[in-house]
Design a protein around this motif. Structure first.
Motif, PDB file in Angstrom:
ATOM      1  N   ALA A  20       0.854  -1.189   0.000  1.00 57.19           N
ATOM      2  CA  ALA A  20       0.000   0.000   0.000  1.00 57.19           C
ATOM      3  C   ALA A  20       0.890   1.238   0.000  1.00 57.19           C
ATOM      4  O   ALA A  20       1.875   1.306   0.742  1.00 57.19           O
ATOM      5  N   GLU A  21       0.513   2.200  -0.811  1.00 51.00           N
ATOM      6  CA  GLU A  21       1.304   3.435  -0.916  1.00 51.00           C
ATOM      7  C   GLU A  21       1.169   4.289   0.340  1.00 51.00           C
ATOM      8  O   GLU A  21       2.095   4.979   0.748  1.00 51.00           O
ATOM      9  N   ASN A  22      -0.015   4.203   0.991  1.00 53.95           N
ATOM     10  CA  ASN A  22      -0.268   5.043   2.166  1.00 53.95           C
ATOM     11  C   ASN A  22      -1.344   4.398   3.043  1.00 53.95           C
ATOM     12  O   ASN A  22      -1.845   3.310   2.735  1.00 53.95           O
ATOM     13  N   ILE A  23      -1.710   5.092   4.120  1.00 51.17           N
ATOM     14  CA  ILE A  23      -2.691   4.559   5.065  1.00 51.17           C
ATOM     15  C   ILE A  23      -4.077   4.385   4.438  1.00 51.17           C
ATOM     16  O   ILE A  23      -4.720   3.335   4.635  1.00 51.17           O
ATOM     17  N   PRO A  24      -4.598   5.320   3.680  1.00 47.81           N
ATOM     18  CA  PRO A  24      -5.912   5.091   3.046  1.00 47.81           C
ATOM     19  C   PRO A  24      -5.934   3.849   2.159  1.00 47.81           C
ATOM     20  O   PRO A  24      -6.925   3.103   2.152  1.00 47.81           O
ATOM     21  N   GLU A  25      -4.850   3.609   1.431  1.00 46.80           N
ATOM     22  CA  GLU A  25      -4.806   2.417   0.581  1.00 46.80           C
ATOM     23  C   GLU A  25      -4.710   1.148   1.426  1.00 46.80           C
ATOM     24  O   GLU A  25      -5.346   0.131   1.109  1.00 46.80           O
ATOM     25  N   LEU A  26      -3.937   1.207   2.509  1.00 44.42           N
ATOM     26  CA  LEU A  26      -3.865   0.065   3.423  1.00 44.42           C
ATOM     27  C   LEU A  26      -5.244  -0.243   3.988  1.00 44.42           C
ATOM     28  O   LEU A  26      -5.665  -1.398   4.060  1.00 44.42           O
ATOM     29  N   TYR A  27      -5.965   0.817   4.370  1.00 50.94           N
ATOM     30  CA  TYR A  27      -7.311   0.637   4.906  1.00 50.94           C
ATOM     31  C   TYR A  27      -8.219  -0.035   3.878  1.00 50.94           C
ATOM     32  O   TYR A  27      -8.932  -0.991   4.200  1.00 50.94           O
ATOM     33  N   ASP A  28      -8.193   0.451   2.648  1.00 53.94           N
ATOM     34  CA  ASP A  28      -9.060  -0.104   1.601  1.00 53.94           C
ATOM     35  C   ASP A  28      -8.746  -1.569   1.324  1.00 53.94           C
ATOM     36  O   ASP A  28      -9.659  -2.380   1.105  1.00 53.94           O
ATOM     37  N   LYS A  29      -7.476  -1.936   1.345  1.00 54.27           N
ATOM     38  CA  LYS A  29      -7.079  -3.301   0.980  1.00 54.27           C
ATOM     39  C   LYS A  29      -7.264  -4.309   2.115  1.00 54.27           C
ATOM     40  O   LYS A  29      -7.643  -5.452   1.862  1.00 54.27           O
ATOM     41  N   LEU A  30      -6.990  -3.908   3.354  1.00 57.80           N
ATOM     42  CA  LEU A  30      -6.977  -4.884   4.446  1.00 57.80           C
ATOM     43  C   LEU A  30      -8.048  -4.669   5.510  1.00 57.80           C
ATOM     44  O   LEU A  30      -8.515  -5.634   6.110  1.00 57.80           O
ATOM     45  N   ILE A  31      -8.425  -3.428   5.773  1.00 51.10           N
ATOM     46  CA  ILE A  31      -9.257  -3.161   6.950  1.00 51.10           C
ATOM     47  C   ILE A  31     -10.716  -2.909   6.606  1.00 51.10           C
ATOM     48  O   ILE A  31     -11.614  -3.382   7.317  1.00 51.10           O
ATOM     49  N   ARG A  32     -10.980  -2.206   5.534  1.00 53.49           N
ATOM     50  CA  ARG A  32     -12.367  -1.936   5.160  1.00 53.49           C
ATOM     51  C   ARG A  32     -13.228  -3.204   5.106  1.00 53.49           C
ATOM     52  O   ARG A  32     -14.361  -3.211   5.631  1.00 53.49           O
TER      53      ARG A  32
END
Length: 419
Positions: A20-32
């Motif tokens: 993930a490039e940043n926290i929003p992308e990490l959230y979308d890929k793993l946490i959402r």
């Protein structure tokens, strides 16, 4: 059958390679995806609110869970106290909470009565292993209990509101000091107190219990030794925690406000920097470095005191320590030679094992002694089942060894515990 039993049938995903490039992308890929089943999460919210306000709930406190060996008599995981108003309190570590995180991921609902039944039975996982000093007096036992698999799948459970502190002027250890062992030496293994919980005790119990198991207050990220970025533990980064909390508040405005009030409001400082270039891996990274690294228990305890106001080591560090110990022993040697011998006789000698197993006899005497000593330490710290689960999930373990492990766990009441 309790709905919690159904997680045995669920094959939860392991951590895989990703970026993930940043926290929003990490959230979308793993946490959402962890918060997408809004109907289930709202129902569990109402269940937990109903439970904590019922007449005779059983609460758990994450305290007195893991001391150094010389202070094992201070550990209290699974020790149960009953007050004169029929309310009960027990101690645990973070491993207790994994079952509820797994229920959310598996999309399995449960009622307030289901929760009461689960916590009323003796077969319950309350910690990462139980040492002999705990086994002597604890009410709860892991034998035949439902066992969550998140930790062996490579996941770390992060909390949004901290569980050990942050309750305004209320302090867990002040309101619930470590009770003397002698008070639990009863036939029913319950410490009976001829007094009621104070209003402050009840308030912090409700808030703490919600922070422990409420679906709003936790999310999963890869373990710190399966993740690479410019920090130490992404599950404790303020930028990520605040971002996740804001997303939950948007998705569940009514329920989150009620949860926020009941669990006592706590604000986390906004991060002044931004995390980028986050990568996670199917297998632990820098394995050789991790294996050879000597665990600095004093440093662990200092860090935990600063964060949790508790002289404890974190379960994630205990898992890394267990991994190191198993690799020093040899995972297949533990599963096929030492475990079956130690389960029969913890005092078995290296000579007896050497006479019965050609593969063990091939090691030097010093190696035989060292491997056996390390294996005995796993048993004495109550981590033999965690060790088998660790080995089962390891990539290079042969199928015939995995079948042996399944048989061991079936014999001990963990049928269908492994996917």
């Amino acid at each position: 059958m309790l709905p919690f039993e159904n997680i045995k049938k669920i094959d939860l995903s392991k951590v895989n390679n990703g970026f993930a490039e940043n926290i929003p992308e990490l959230y979308d890929k793993l946490i959402r995806p962890q918060f997408e089943n809004s109907k289930l999460i709202k129902e569990i919210h109402h269940t937990l609110v109903e439970y904590i306000n019922s007449n005779d709930p059983i609460f758990f406190i994450r305290l007195y869970g893991s001391y150094t060996k010389k202070n094992y008599e201070l550990q209290r995981r699974g020790f149960l106290t009953e007050y004169s108003d029929n309310m009960k309190v027990s101690f645990c570590d973070n491993t207790f909470t994994l079952l509820f995180a797994e229920m959310k991921l598996a999309n399995i609902n449960y009622s307030s009565l289901d929760l009461k039944k689960l916590l009323s039975q003796k077969k319950l996982i309350v910690g990462f292993g139980q040492v002999s000093e705990e086994k002597e007096l604890c009410f709860y036992t892991p034998k035949d209990a439902i066992r969550a698999k998140l930790n062996v799948k490579g996941w770390y459970q992060a909390h949004i509101k901290p569980t050990g502190y942050g309750y305004n002027d209320l302090d867990l250890k002040t309101l619930f000091p470590n009770p003397p062992r002698i008070e639990f030496q009863k036939e029913d293994r319950i410490r009976h107190i001829n007094e009621k919980l104070t209003s402050n005790q009840l308030r912090i119990l409700k808030a703490h219990f919600l922070r422990l198991i409420h679906p709003f207050n936790s999310f999963l990220v890869p373990k710190k030794n399966q993740l690479s970025y410019s920090g130490k533990n992404i599950g404790e980064e303020n930028e990520l925690i605040n971002f996740v909390r804001k997303q939950i508040k948007k998705g569940y405005p009514i329920e989150y406000e009620e949860f926020d009030n009941l669990s006592i409001e706590y604000n986390i400082e906004e991060s002044k920097s931004f995390i980028t270039n986050i990568q996670w891996f199917e297998k632990p990274i820098n394995e050789k470095k991790i294996i050879s690294k000597k665990i600095d228990l004093k440093k662990m305890e200092k860090l935990t005191v600063e964060k949790n106001l508790e002289n404890e080591r974190s379960e994630i560090d205990l898992e890394i320590k267990l991994e190191n110990t198993l690799r020093a022993i040899g995972k297949e040697i533990f599963a096929t030679v030492l475990y079956p011998e130690l389960i029969k006789n913890i005092e078995v000698s290296y000579e007896e094992i050497s006479n019965n197993y050609t593969v063990y006899n091939s090691f030097t005497i010093n190696s035989q002694k060292s491997r056996l000593s390390k294996a005995k330490s796993i048993f004495r710290e109550g981590e033999e089942t965690e060790a088998l689960l660790n080995i089962y999930e390891s990539k290079k373990i042969k199928n015939e060894v995995k079948l042996k492990i399944v048989n061991y766990l079936n014999i001990n009441g963990y049928k269908k515990a492994l996917s």
